[in-house]
Design a protein around this motif. Sequence first.
Motif, PDB file in Angstrom:
ATOM      1  N   PHE A  86       0.909  -1.302  -0.048  1.00 19.08           N
ATOM      2  CA  PHE A  86      -0.036   0.115   0.155  1.00 19.08           C
ATOM      3  C   PHE A  86       0.750   1.144  -0.064  1.00 19.08           C
ATOM      4  CE2 PHE A  86      -3.047  -3.123   1.602  1.00 19.08           C
ATOM      5  CZ  PHE A  86      -4.114  -2.932   0.590  1.00 19.08           C
ATOM      6  N   ASP A  87       2.225   1.194   0.320  1.00 20.16           N
ATOM      7  CA  ASP A  87       3.146   2.233   0.245  1.00 20.16           C
ATOM      8  C   ASP A  87       3.326   2.751  -0.936  1.00 20.16           C
ATOM      9  OD1 ASP A  87       3.219   2.501   3.122  1.00 20.16           O
ATOM     10  OD2 ASP A  87       5.009   1.060   3.122  1.00 20.16           O
ATOM     11  N   ALA A  88       3.380   1.578  -2.067  1.00 20.13           N
ATOM     12  CA  ALA A  88       3.496   2.036  -3.392  1.00 20.13           C
ATOM     13  C   ALA A  88       2.289   2.299  -4.195  1.00 20.13           C
ATOM     14  CB  ALA A  88       4.227   0.755  -3.743  1.00 20.13           C
ATOM     15  N   ALA A  89       1.090   1.805  -3.738  1.00 13.92           N
ATOM     16  CA  ALA A  89      -0.022   1.852  -4.472  1.00 13.92           C
ATOM     17  C   ALA A  89      -0.504   3.196  -4.788  1.00 13.92           C
ATOM     18  CB  ALA A  89      -1.154   1.029  -3.540  1.00 13.92           C
ATOM     19  N   LEU A  90      -1.435   3.243  -6.084  1.00 13.47           N
ATOM     20  CA  LEU A  90      -1.798   4.574  -6.479  1.00 13.47           C
ATOM     21  C   LEU A  90      -3.171   4.733  -6.435  1.00 13.47           C
ATOM     22  CD1 LEU A  90       0.952   5.180  -9.438  1.00 13.47           C
ATOM     23  CD2 LEU A  90       0.954   6.430  -7.141  1.00 13.47           C
ATOM     24  N   HIS A  91      -3.807   5.515  -5.929  1.00 17.36           N
ATOM     25  CA  HIS A  91      -5.211   5.852  -6.218  1.00 17.36           C
ATOM     26  C   HIS A  91      -5.477   6.242  -7.669  1.00 17.36           C
ATOM     27  CE1 HIS A  91      -9.170   6.971  -5.230  1.00 17.36           C
ATOM     28  NE2 HIS A  91      -8.981   8.271  -5.391  1.00 17.36           N
ATOM     29  N   ALA A  92      -6.418   5.644  -8.434  1.00 22.40           N
ATOM     30  CA  ALA A  92      -6.318   5.966  -9.465  1.00 22.40           C
ATOM     31  C   ALA A  92      -7.900   5.569 -10.221  1.00 22.40           C
ATOM     32  CB  ALA A  92      -5.478   5.075 -10.721  1.00 22.40           C
ATOM     33  N   ASN A  93      -8.406   6.309 -11.093  1.00 20.08           N
ATOM     34  CA  ASN A  93      -9.880   5.965 -11.515  1.00 20.08           C
ATOM     35  C   ASN A  93      -9.676   4.540 -12.661  1.00 20.08           C
ATOM     36  OD1 ASN A  93     -12.240   6.204 -13.650  1.00 20.08           O
ATOM     37  ND2 ASN A  93     -12.597   8.091 -12.340  1.00 20.08           N
ATOM     38  N   THR A  94     -10.635   3.687 -12.095  1.00 18.30           N
ATOM     39  CA  THR A  94     -10.560   2.478 -12.724  1.00 18.30           C
ATOM     40  C   THR A  94     -11.590   2.319 -13.751  1.00 18.30           C
ATOM     41  OG1 THR A  94     -12.396   1.660 -11.007  1.00 18.30           O
ATOM     42  CG2 THR A  94     -10.085   1.406 -10.601  1.00 18.30           C
ATOM     43  N   PHE A  95     -12.158   3.208 -14.546  1.00 17.75           N
ATOM     44  CA  PHE A  95     -12.908   3.049 -15.653  1.00 17.75           C
ATOM     45  C   PHE A  95     -12.285   2.466 -16.883  1.00 17.75           C
ATOM     46  CE2 PHE A  95     -15.704   4.392 -19.283  1.00 17.75           C
ATOM     47  CZ  PHE A  95     -16.880   3.829 -18.897  1.00 17.75           C
ATOM     48  N   LEU A  96     -11.165   3.212 -17.293  1.00 14.88           N
ATOM     49  CA  LEU A  96     -10.479   2.407 -18.388  1.00 14.88           C
ATOM     50  C   LEU A  96     -10.192   1.117 -18.200  1.00 14.88           C
ATOM     51  CD1 LEU A  96      -7.702   5.228 -19.323  1.00 14.88           C
ATOM     52  CD2 LEU A  96      -9.690   4.333 -20.789  1.00 14.88           C
ATOM     53  N   GLY A  97      -9.870   0.669 -17.169  1.00 16.74           N
ATOM     54  CA  GLY A  97      -9.399  -0.798 -16.624  1.00 16.74           C
ATOM     55  C   GLY A  97     -10.599  -1.593 -16.964  1.00 16.74           C
ATOM     56  N   HIS A  98     -11.823  -1.190 -16.370  1.00 12.93           N
ATOM     57  CA  HIS A  98     -13.116  -1.900 -16.488  1.00 12.93           C
ATOM     58  C   HIS A  98     -13.223  -1.894 -18.198  1.00 12.93           C
ATOM     59  CE1 HIS A  98     -14.169  -2.368 -12.483  1.00 12.93           C
ATOM     60  NE2 HIS A  98     -14.023  -1.481 -12.262  1.00 12.93           N
TER      61      HIS A  98
END
Length: 234
Positions: A86-98
């Motif tokens: 979680f230290d490396a994780a990024l908060h991102a919008n997931t619509f493109l991934g879906h």
Amino acid sequence: MKVEIYSDIACPWCYIGKRRFEQALDRFPGKDGVEVVYRPYQLVPEAPEQASPHRAWLAERYGPQSVAMDARVTELGAAEGIAYDFDAALHANTFLGHRLLHLAETEYGAAVQADVKERLLKAHFSDGVDVGDRTALTAIAVAAGMDGERVTGYLAGEEGADEVRDQLDRARSLGITAVPTFVFEGRWAVQGGQEADTFLRVLQQVAEETGALVPAPGTGPDDSAACADGSCAV
């Protein structure tokens, strides 16, 4: 039997639930007759396109308890072979991934979609990848056997966007407010990253209800599908 799994790429419990369900499916006698499809759900649909550190976003949303939340999920994930960072994780919008998952299902099938889903979850939670970045998503798709030029062109436009929005609307119409949610045959739902044994019981019960399997000795319908722990809610 068809199982539709509503989940988000940015949901840590969706990763745990995926692993536990797969363990149950491996033990299920009728696994060859089970079709598993991933459906979209966005916990934070308003997330900006520009990624930001997960820790900062979570602290803003949940306060000091967010560190303990991550620690608990990290511990549970390790038991399922998941290395959360979680230290490396990024908060991102997931619509493109879906949208990418939709393309994987419609043009390559459920097995490739499941592979892409696993890679997206690992990229987001273990590798610090921005899963809202088109270049990163294309690399993930290619690693799963998808055509790079097709994916690049697809993500550059709006193809598949309306279909994903329709599926997001369907999740709301079904009353889904937390993920993962597993919908069996469009009739029975199990919410949360349940233990593998629970998923196995539900698979058996649904098979019995639909006539796919003969009831095993000592088994029968119970209220396992009412479980609601181990999920991420809006």
